[in-house]
Design an enzyme around this catalytic site. Structure first.
Site, PDB file in Angstrom:
ATOM      1  N   TYR A   5      -0.730  -0.911  10.181  1.00 34.46           N
ATOM      2  CA  TYR A   5      -1.098  -1.311   8.998  1.00 34.46           C
ATOM      3  C   TYR A   5       0.051  -0.865   8.108  1.00 34.46           C
ATOM      4  O   TYR A   5       0.389  -1.711   7.296  1.00 34.46           O
ATOM      5  CB  TYR A   5      -2.425  -0.615   8.505  1.00 34.46           C
ATOM      6  CG  TYR A   5      -2.729  -1.067   6.965  1.00 34.46           C
ATOM      7  CD1 TYR A   5      -3.342  -2.131   6.727  1.00 34.46           C
ATOM      8  CD2 TYR A   5      -2.522  -0.014   5.940  1.00 34.46           C
ATOM      9  CE1 TYR A   5      -3.670  -2.422   5.244  1.00 34.46           C
ATOM     10  CE2 TYR A   5      -2.913  -0.338   4.719  1.00 34.46           C
ATOM     11  CZ  TYR A   5      -3.304  -1.441   4.407  1.00 34.46           C
ATOM     12  OH  TYR A   5      -3.620  -1.942   3.000  1.00 34.46           O
TER      13      TYR A   5
ATOM     14  N   SER B 128       0.733  -1.348   0.115  1.00 40.79           N
ATOM     15  CA  SER B 128      -0.028   0.135   0.111  1.00 40.79           C
ATOM     16  C   SER B 128       0.855   1.306   0.086  1.00 40.79           C
ATOM     17  O   SER B 128       1.906   1.162   0.456  1.00 40.79           O
ATOM     18  CB  SER B 128      -0.809   0.011   1.271  1.00 40.79           C
ATOM     19  OG  SER B 128      -1.457   1.274   1.549  1.00 40.79           O
TER      20      SER B 128
END
Length: 188
Positions: free
Chosen positions: A144, A131
């Site tokens: 995350y 990401s």
């Protein structure tokens, strides 16, 4: 990378971006197996149950997929948990552990389970999905982002390890979710 007439497993492919990717691979003439914790019939796609946080589940799914598709040559691992957390509250550790178990250790488990098969074939592709948050921290998603940065780093290390096996890995990234690809092609 050749994107047609391949046999593709997408772990994390039963919903969201993974499901959309599964449909795109299928549309391009590939055989696609979508893996997830609760697979359901998916518009003509085959599915397999896999929980990347459970080592036995990963091995069962591997055995099931390879029994049905011994020609498997692409493994996409994109299972993910994204939870916001308040780092000032020590209770966030439970969510942090869940994200590490899913996003990082789950990715490693899937790669470990399928790499020997791909090397044995002499050719194959492993795609990991990261990401942009891995490279641009977002305070509410600290763990995350850390797990996705670790996935990127792990994939780069995997490429280096594959070079040592006589295989020639390559990498690919997109601008949004930054997949990294290690392609295994025989140099013999």
């Amino acid at each position: 990378m050749k994107l047609t007439n391949r046999t593709v497993l997408i772990v994390g492919g039963t919903s969201g971006i993974g499901l959309e990717l599964a449909h795109r691979f299928a549309k391009n003439g590939n055989t696609v197996v979508a893996g997830g914790r609760k697979p359901e019939p998916l518009d003509g796609l085959q599915s397999v149950q896999i929980d990347v946080t459970d080592p036995a589940s990963v091995l069962r799914a591997r055995d099931e997929v390879l029994a049905a598709h011994p020609d498997l040559d692409v493994v996409v691992t994109m299972s993910g948990a994204l939870l916001t957390e308040d780092l000032r509250d020590p209770a966030h550790i439970t969510d942090a552990e869940n994200m590490v178990a899913t996003n990082l250790l789950g990715t490693i488990r899937v790669i470990d389970a399928f790499t020997p098969h791909l090397i044995g074939r002499g050719a194959g592709t492993i795609i990991t999905v990261s990401s942009g948050i891995a490279f641009l921290p977002f305070p509410l998603m600290a763990t995350y982002g850390a797990t996705k940065a670790a996935v990127h780093s792990y994939t780069e290390s995997l490429r280096a390890h594959l070079v040592g096996t006589g295989e020639r890995p390559r990498r690919w990234r997109s601008s949004t979710r930054r997949p990294c690809r290690s392609t295994i092609t025989s140099t013999r």
